[in-house]
Each structure stands twice: as C-alpha cells, then as structure tokens.
Scaffold this motif. Structure first.
Motif, short mmCIF file in Angstrom:
data_model
loop_
_atom_site.label_atom_id
_atom_site.label_comp_id
_atom_site.label_asym_id
_atom_site.label_seq_id
_atom_site.Cartn_x
_atom_site.Cartn_y
_atom_site.Cartn_z
N ILE A 141 0.84 -1.21 0.00
CA ILE A 141 0.00 0.00 0.00
C ILE A 141 0.87 1.26 0.00
O ILE A 141 0.60 2.22 -0.73
CB ILE A 141 -0.97 -0.02 1.21
CG1 ILE A 141 -2.03 -1.09 0.99
CG2 ILE A 141 -1.60 1.35 1.43
CD1 ILE A 141 -2.87 -1.37 2.21
N ILE A 142 1.93 1.24 0.80
CA ILE A 142 2.82 2.41 0.85
C ILE A 142 3.48 2.65 -0.50
O ILE A 142 3.56 3.78 -0.97
CB ILE A 142 3.87 2.25 1.96
CG1 ILE A 142 3.20 2.38 3.32
CG2 ILE A 142 4.99 3.26 1.82
CD1 ILE A 142 4.11 2.05 4.48
N ILE A 143 3.93 1.59 -1.14
CA ILE A 143 4.64 1.75 -2.41
C ILE A 143 3.70 2.19 -3.53
O ILE A 143 4.02 3.09 -4.31
CB ILE A 143 5.35 0.44 -2.80
CG1 ILE A 143 6.54 0.21 -1.87
CG2 ILE A 143 5.83 0.47 -4.24
CD1 ILE A 143 7.22 -1.11 -2.06
N HIS A 144 2.53 1.59 -3.61
CA HIS A 144 1.67 1.83 -4.77
C HIS A 144 0.64 2.94 -4.58
O HIS A 144 0.13 3.47 -5.56
CB HIS A 144 0.97 0.53 -5.17
CG HIS A 144 1.90 -0.47 -5.74
ND1 HIS A 144 2.51 -0.32 -6.96
CD2 HIS A 144 2.39 -1.62 -5.23
CE1 HIS A 144 3.30 -1.35 -7.20
NE2 HIS A 144 3.24 -2.16 -6.17
N TYR A 145 0.27 3.28 -3.37
CA TYR A 145 -0.81 4.23 -3.17
C TYR A 145 -0.39 5.48 -2.42
O TYR A 145 -1.23 6.25 -1.98
CB TYR A 145 -1.97 3.55 -2.42
CG TYR A 145 -2.59 2.44 -3.24
CD1 TYR A 145 -3.29 2.72 -4.39
CD2 TYR A 145 -2.42 1.11 -2.88
CE1 TYR A 145 -3.83 1.71 -5.16
CE2 TYR A 145 -2.96 0.09 -3.63
CZ TYR A 145 -3.67 0.39 -4.77
OH TYR A 145 -4.20 -0.62 -5.52
N THR A 146 0.90 5.72 -2.26
CA THR A 146 1.35 6.94 -1.61
C THR A 146 1.22 8.10 -2.61
O THR A 146 1.69 8.00 -3.74
CB THR A 146 2.81 6.81 -1.17
OG1 THR A 146 2.92 5.68 -0.33
CG2 THR A 146 3.28 8.04 -0.44
#
Length: 178
Positions: A141-146
């Motif tokens: 989530i951090i990598i793709h939705y930040t």
C-alpha cells in the motif's frame, strides 16, 4: 651356494659382493630405499594405467559424470518415494479397502496430509506468518498508493536535513573545531 659348516645356513655367492658394497649396519637403510623405489614405481605404473583408462573412456566421461551426479541427487528422493509407496501399499493390505478405491482416494489423502503439514508449520512459526501477512500488504500500500505530494515532502525534508548536516560539518571544519 656354499655350505659353511655343520648346523650353518646356506649362503648365496652374492653375499660377499653384497657385504663388499654395503657396509655393516647400512643394510636396513638400503632395504628401505628399495621399498621406496618399488612403491614409487608402483604408483607410477598405477598412474599410467589410470591415465590410459581415462583415454579409453574419454568419449564417455561426460555422460558418466552426469549419470553419477543425477544418480547421487535422485537416489535419496527415489528411496523416500519407494518407502512412502510401500507404506501406502502396506496400509491398504492391512485394511479392507481395495486398491482401486484407495487409488481414487489418494488425491484426497495427499491433500489432507499436505494441509496438516502446512498447519503444523503455521502453528510453529505463527509470529513470522503474522508479521509477513501484516507487513507485506502495508508495504504494498505504501509503495503503490502513496500520493506524489507526500513523497515530494518526504524528499524535501530529507534533503533539508542532509543540507543542514553538511552545513554544520563544513562550518565546524572551516573554523578548525574538528
């Protein structure tokens, strides 16, 4: 051969020649030297024979090495499979089930045994499994939705911190404090 008297032993005619060239007490050392030469000769002959055997088998060496490699790697697996199949057949022989029914139920029994192995592993390593199942989705989530703005703010803060540390270090070294 000469007979040297009553109760004496037979002597070789070469014994006098031997005594003439080999001093008394050195015969053991000479005998050991002969043994060493014989051993070295045997090793040389055995090495030459091994080399000639290699030359004869040279067209087959690659295939033979692959056979040894595959055989040594596959043998433990084959042994385990044979023992498992023999245990399965012994279990069928001791029960009243027929071979065809047991063969039809084999995928279900295999799935059951596999699920029990996985469950035992999960119970033994529950902390690792929970950490992996929580951390991996969070990282995803951090990598793709930040958002891009948040990423640029973090980059700006890190850059400012680096520039501040570099300024303080240059100030300290230019005033000869360090």
């Amino acid at each position: 051969m000469a007979w040297s008297g009553e109760g004496a032993t037979l002597r070789s005619p070469l014994e006098q020649v031997w005594r003439q060239f080999v001093p008394q007490g050195h015969d053991q050392a000479l005998r050991n030297a002969f043994y060493n030469v014989a051993a070295a000769g045997f090793i040389a002959v055995a090495g030459a024979a091994a080399w000639h055997v290699y030359l004869i088998f040279q067209p087959f060496v690659r295939a033979l090495l692959w056979a040894v490699l595959c055989g040594s790697a596959i043998h433990p697996i084959k042994t385990a499979v044979v023992e498992t199949v023999q245990d399965w057949l012994d279990g069928i022989a001791h029960s009243s089930a027929s071979l065809s029914v047991a063969t039809l139920l084999l995928p279900l029994h295999t799935l059951d045994a596999l699920s029990e192995l996985v469950a035992k592993y999960v119970v033994r390593h529950v902390r690792t499994v929970v950490i992996v199942t929580v951390i991996l989705p969070v990282v995803f989530i951090i990598i793709h939705y930040t958002p891009t703005v948040l990423t640029s703010v973090v980059c700006w803060v890190l850059s400012a911190a680096f520039n501040t540390v570099a300024f303080v270090m240059s100030l300290a070294t230019s005033n000869k404090y360090l």
